[in-house]
Write a protein that holds these residues in place. Structure first.
Motif, short mmCIF file in Angstrom:
data_model
loop_
_atom_site.label_atom_id
_atom_site.label_comp_id
_atom_site.label_asym_id
_atom_site.label_seq_id
_atom_site.Cartn_x
_atom_site.Cartn_y
_atom_site.Cartn_z
N LEU B 862 0.84 -1.20 0.00
CA LEU B 862 0.00 0.00 0.00
C LEU B 862 0.87 1.25 0.00
CD1 LEU B 862 -2.97 -0.73 2.39
CD2 LEU B 862 -2.97 -0.44 -0.08
N LEU B 863 1.92 1.21 0.79
CA LEU B 863 2.83 2.37 0.84
C LEU B 863 3.43 2.63 -0.53
CD1 LEU B 863 4.66 1.97 4.25
CD2 LEU B 863 3.00 3.70 3.54
N LEU B 864 3.88 1.54 -1.15
CA LEU B 864 4.53 1.68 -2.45
C LEU B 864 3.53 2.18 -3.50
CD1 LEU B 864 6.77 -1.46 -2.53
CD2 LEU B 864 7.53 0.90 -2.79
N LEU B 865 2.28 1.85 -3.30
CA LEU B 865 1.29 2.17 -4.33
C LEU B 865 0.59 3.50 -4.04
CD1 LEU B 865 -0.22 -1.33 -4.99
CD2 LEU B 865 1.14 0.06 -6.54
N GLN B 866 1.12 4.27 -3.10
CA GLN B 866 0.54 5.61 -2.90
C GLN B 866 0.59 6.36 -4.21
OE1 GLN B 866 -1.01 6.88 -0.41
NE2 GLN B 866 -0.69 5.18 1.01
N LEU B 867 -0.50 7.00 -4.54
CA LEU B 867 -0.58 7.68 -5.84
C LEU B 867 0.22 8.97 -5.80
CD1 LEU B 867 -4.35 7.12 -6.45
CD2 LEU B 867 -2.43 5.95 -7.54
#
Lengths: 149, 973
Positions: B862-867
């Motif tokens: 989720l952290l990596l996929l922050q927009l």
């Protein structure tokens, strides 16, 4: 010892492992993934697998030693072990894990214990083979680099 | 339970029997009683009537006697008292009474006693000459009054001179009689002489001149004498009754009941006898109001029971028992049948369960077999790569072929089982029908070449280029059918034809035709011309629909109604008719009705000669039905078979067509547009096929039957060719070719060129069916194409012949390369808690050129996929601690939808190069170990786009990824 002999030995070892059912096709995939760009891939994965598995086996032993067994935890660990073993292509361990999982779902402690022993047994026999394999590969690589030099 | 049930059943049956018998018995008893009572009532009625009859009779007789005594009294008063001297004496009296005795049947005698006052006694005694006697025959003591008998009937003459007043009963009687003036009776007593029971009747005789309403004193005063008679009741009643019918049956008692508490018997046995319960009492009136009499009648014996009182109930009993038995038997039978039915039901359930179990077992087992088989095949592959001598290689290859056959069989069984279990799902993706047919054709090309059979495909122009459906299954159907045809055909042709259902009504006729298998011979003979048939190869085909007559119509149809299909009103659904025609051995008539039954081959010898399991057609049928179509066939032994099926696809919209063309089908070279070709072929069907392929390449086509005709038309149309700048291609069928033709043709063509009929020498291409033919061609042919024709092979040949540049020749589609194309340069995030898995997956993806980042937990992902992020795709493990794949995906989707909202609200909040990406949607693919369980829907539900199996399988990975990633050919570096 020549490179050819080493290669031959490695091949024989791997094939015997296939024949014994220790490994399955997935291991071939792993071998195919290893190329010049990442020469130590198989070794790396195997080491990872071994570390991981040993940790999980200790955890499992601990969990099953307790009077009241937390089957959910056991199940989670067994699932992990199953996943990693199938990724590596460690067929025998994977099959044992499947059985283990079933006992676990049935909350069958005796079955779990016996299956844990089975998994351990499978794992240790696999590990010893893997160790030999890794040694062989190291030597081959050493040979390779020597030749290149 | 069964034992208890049986026991209960047994008891119930027992109870039913007992109840039935009880009812029957009670009915029997009841009816018997009824009859008995009826009988009694009847007997009583009879008794009453008999009794009454007797009573009346006795009463009447009695009355008659009394009347007569009355008459005698009148006689005496008339002749004795009113005559002086009296006109009556003993003699006359005795005579008269004896003569009239018949009038008084109940009286055995009458006598007249005169009333004598004591004062007159002496006078009287002297006049009569005897003294008055008492009953005891003694001279009477002195009394106030005497009543000596003066006249008597002969029968009772013994009482003459006896004073009647001396007898107790008589005296009483006399007193009562003269007081009442009527006949009175004594109570019964034993009569003198006879000693029979009897009563004495006494009647007073008065002197004349008595007033009508005389008082008792006057009556007593006027009394002159007494007339008496003895009723010998016993013998008289007996005489009387003897005359009546039924006398034997009844006994009669007559009582005097003046004193009710103490009835005195007058007649009958002292102790009542006979059948006591039934009796009747009749009152008797003998005219003496003081005395009352009764008559009791009863049967001497109990009235006999009539036979019917026994037989009728018995009959009813028997009937009821029989009826009961019938009901019982019926019930028994019903129970048995019900029990049987229940058993059947159970067996049926078992059988069905067994069937399901069988399918599941098949699925499981085939799945389990597949895994080791893959190992076997892999090892064989590797074995073949090693140094082997020829024999070993041959063995290994054989083993591999066998293994592959086994795998395909297992796949078929698995398919079959899946279909039966209803687990097979039909995909709906856009695909190019023609290229699939080309693929199938190429699959069988080597075999058809070996056998020298003509293999051709024709797709009607009206069939849209791209349709939506399940290409894999469609391919499977075609492959099965063509495979069968190839297997069973040794000569002639195999012709695959795809038509749009609505541009020919032939499809509908198919059903009719299939019924006429092998029957319409005569019809077909007419079509024959020059001993060959107007089919693809000239051999006769089972189904006449593919012959030239029909085909021509079809083609002309297409020519005259060109491309109406571009209008919007065309339907959403495309129904295709696909027929696969061969000229093989055909299907024996008796086997035709079980062609689609699994594991049924025409006969057992088939599998010996040709191999195979016979499961293919049944799967094909299932698949066709799953795709909404029907399959049927026409077959004639030794002539051939034609399988026809319909398939329903969806039409694609235009954008999708463009899309699909780019990604799915390898585009055909476009460099031939505007070229012209001449086909020399005597067989119209065949040249139509050739034309079809050339048309697909954009080449205009002319047709000639023979080389000569071709040359002629070339010469004739020479003027046109001057204008035509394109090179001219001549395709010549092997049939129209003969040895030496090449030289002749070459010369002719050269001649044409010299005459400026053509600008440059046309390229001559020969079409042959097998390798062998290739050898026999002349040297002056530019190239030879070995059939089957495919647009791509034709194109390749033409390029070679015409020396065209290899136009951006792409590598043919094989998995890894395509995967590489797809994945190269892509940023991919792999999320898995298992380090080993992570490592393996990452390096597998890296191998295809992707840039991979790893995350071990859902949160990290989720952290990596922050927009905004840079990832093109994400592979997500489903089962992870803390946050599993589904949850992570949900959160990611939540994030994305928020961001998308912002974009749509805030307009161009994301500036720059990515403005063409309208929305955030990261393709997320689930990684899971058990693909079977992880259903597609489950993944879709939480927002995933698909799934891949773990460990990765190349083909599946490609399929999954291909949907979402657009290959970047430029990023190959």
């Amino acid at each position: 010892m020549s490179l050819m002999v080493l290669r031959e030995q490695l091949n024989v070892l791997v094939n015997s492992m296939f024949l014994e059912g220790l490994l399955d096709a997935q291991f071939r995939q792993l071998q195919m993934l290893q190329d010049a760009s990442n020469p130590g891939f198989v070794a790396e994965v195997i080491t990872l697998f071994c570390e991981d598995s040993e940790r999980m086996l200790t955890e499992l032993t601990k969990l099953l030693d307790q009077a009241v067994v937390d089957y959910q935890k056991v199940d989670a660990y067994v699932h992990q072990l199953k996943g990693s073993s199938s990724s590596v292509g460690a067929q025998s361990v994977k099959l044992s894990c499947i059985q283990f999982k079933q006992f676990c779902e049935e909350n069958n402690k005796e079955g779990c214990l016996s299956e844990l022993n089975m998994v351990k047994h499978q794992y240790y026999s696999l590990r010893s083979k893997f160790e030999t394999m890794l040694q062989l590969e190291q030597r081959i690589q050493a040979y390779d680099s020597e030749q290149q030099n | 339970m069964a034992v208890g049930g049986k026991r209960r059943w047994w008891w119930e049956r027992r109870a039913a029997v007992v109840a039935g018998v009880t009812i029957a018995v009670s009915v029997w008893v009841g009816s018997h009683c009824y009859f008995r009572r009826e009988n009694m009532a009847k007997a009583e009625e009879a008794l009453v009537s008999m009794c009454e009859e007797r009573a009346r009779m006795i009463q009447d007789q009695f009355a008659v006697s009394v009347n007569h005594v009355h008459a005698l009294a009148i006689l005496i008063s008339t002749f004795y008292y009113q005559k002086q001297p009296p006109a009556l004496d003993q003699e006359t009296f005795a005579y008269y009474t004896a003569k009239t005795a018949f009038e008084r049947p109940l009286l055995n005698g009458v006598a007249y006693a005169e009333r004598i006052i004591h004062s007159q006694r002496e006078i009287f005694e002297t006049r009569q000459g005897w003294t008055i006697m008492t009953m005891k025959r003694e001279p009477s003591p002195i009394q106030d009054e005497y009543a000596p008998v003066i006249y008597s009937q002969e029968t009772v003459s013994y009482i003459e001179a006896i004073d009647m007043m001396s007898g107790e009963e008589d005296r009483e009687n006399i007193l009562r009689a003269r007081a009442t003036g009527k006949a009175v009776l004594t109570k019964p007593f034993r009569l003198l002489e006879s000693n029979h029971l009897g009563v004495v009747l006494t009647f007073p005789v008065y002197r004349s001149g008595l007033p009508e309403d005389a008082t008792v004193e006057q009556l007593v005063e006027a009394t002159a004498g007494y007339l008496g008679g003895a009723f010998d009741v016993e013998s008289l009643v007996e005489n009387l009754l003897r005359q009546l019918a039924g006398n034997q049956e009844i006994t009669i008692n007559v009582y005097d009941i003046t004193n009710a508490s103490e009835p005195l018997i007058m007649y009958g046995p002292q102790i009542p006898e006979g059948y006591m319960p039934l009796s009747h009492v009749s009152m008797l009136d003998f005219g003496d109001p003081f005395r009352k009499h009764q008559m009791h009648c009863r049967y001497r014996e109990k009235p006999p029971l009539p036979l019917s009182a026994i037989t009728t109930p018995f009959g009813i009993f028997v009937i009821i028992m029989l009826g009961g038995y019938i009901v019982f038997a019926a019930k028994n039978h019903y129970d048995n049948v019900k029990e049987d039915c229940r058993k059947m039901e159970e067996l049926k359930v078992q059988a069905e369960a067994a069937d399901v179990a069988k399918s599941q077992f098949l699925a499981t087992v085939s799945h389990e077999i597949r895994t080791p088989m893959n190992g076997v095949l892999g090892m064989l592959d590797m074995l073949l790569d090693t140094d082997l001598n020829l024999t070993q290689k041959d063995y290994a290859q054989t083993a591999q072929v066998c293994g592959k056959a086994l795998i395909s069989l297992i796949n078929e069984v698995l398919d079959r089982a899946k279909i039966e279990a209803g687990k097979l799902e039909i995909e709906a993706v856009p695909f190019d029908l023609r290229s699939i047919l080309d693929d199938v054709i190429s699959l069988f090309s080597s075999k058809s070449r070996e056998k020298g059979i003509e293999l051709a495909v024709f797709v009607s122009d009206k069939v849209p280029e791209v349709v939506t459906g399940d290409p894999g299954r469609f391919r499977q159907i075609i492959t099965n059918l063509v495979g069968n045809s190839v297997k069973f055909t040794e000569r002639g042709h195999i012709f695959v034809q795809v038509l749009l259902a609505d541009n020919s009504d032939l499809g509908a006729d198919g059903k009719v035709y299939s019924g006429l298998n092998g029957l319409s011979q005569s019809e077909k003979v007419q079509i024959m011309s020059d001993c060959t048939f107007d089919t693809l190869s000239g051999f006769e085909a089972a189904d006449t629909r593919n012959n030239w007559e029909n085909f021509k119509l079809l083609l002309s149809d297409e020519m005259f109604l060109p491309e109406v299909s571009t209008f919007d009103k065309e339907p959403d659904i495309v129904t295709l008719i696909v027929s696969v025609e061969d000229t093989g051995i055909g299907i024996p008539l008796r086997a035709q009705d079980r062609v689609f039954t699994p594991f049924m081959q025409a006969d057992s010898s088939t599998s010996r000669n040709y191999g195979g399991t016979g499961i293919g057609l049944s799967i094909t049928k299932c698949l066709v039905e799953l795709m909404g179509g029907q399959i049927n066939f026409t077959s004639r032994p030794n002539v051939g078979s034609t399988f026809t099926f319909t398939a329903v696809f969806k039409r694609c919209n235009k954008d999708a067509i463009a899309d699909t063309k780019r990604t799915l089908s390898e585009a055909l070279p476009t460099g031939f547009k505007g070229m012209k070709a001449f086909i020399v072929d005597g067989k119209p069907v065949r040249n139509a096929v050739t034309r079809y392929h050339l048309k697909r390449l954009g080449i205009a086509v002319e047709v000639a039957n023979t080389v000569k005709m071709m040359l002629n038309s070339l010469t004739r149309q020479s003027s046109n060719f001057r204008a035509g700048r394109q090179p001219y291609i001549i395709l010549i069928e092997k049939d129209s070719w003969y040895t030496g033709m090449d030289v002749y043709l070459h010369n002719q063509l050269l001649l044409l060129k010299q005459n400026d009929c053509v600008l440059e020498l046309p390229k001559v291409i020969l079409l042959v069916t097998c390798e062998y033919d290739k050898m026999s061609t002349g040297s002056l042919v530019d190239t030879v194409i070995i059939k089957p024709l495919r647009a791509s092979t034709v194109a390749a040949c033409l390029q070679q012949v015409l020396g065209m540049e290899k136009q951006q020749k792409k590598e043919l589609s094989n998995g890894p390369t395509n995967l590489r194309n797809l994945l190269a340069g892509k940023n991919i995030l792999v999320v898995d808690d298992n380090k080993v898995n992570l490592r393996v997956a990452a390096s597998a993806l890296k191998k295809y050129g992707a840039r991979v980042e790893c995350a071990e937990r859902g949160k990290d992902a989720l952290l990596l996929l922050q927009l905004p992020h840079k990832f093109d795709a994400c592979f997500m493990d489903v089962q992870m601690p803390e946050m599993d794949g589904f949850e992570a995906t949900r959160q990611i989707r939540l994030m994305e939808s928020k961001a998308n909202e912002q974009i749509s609200n805030g307009g161009a909040s994301r500036e720059g190069e990515d403005s063409m990406i309208v929305e955030w949607h990261l393709p997320i693919l689930a990684m899971t170990a058990d693909v079977i369980q992880a259903t597609y829907e489950e993944c879709l539900k939480c927002g995933m786009d698909g799934y891949v199996s773990k460990p990765f399988e190349e083909q599946q990975l490609f399929q999954a990824v291909a949907k979402f990633l657009v290959s970047k050919p430029s990023s190959d570096s």
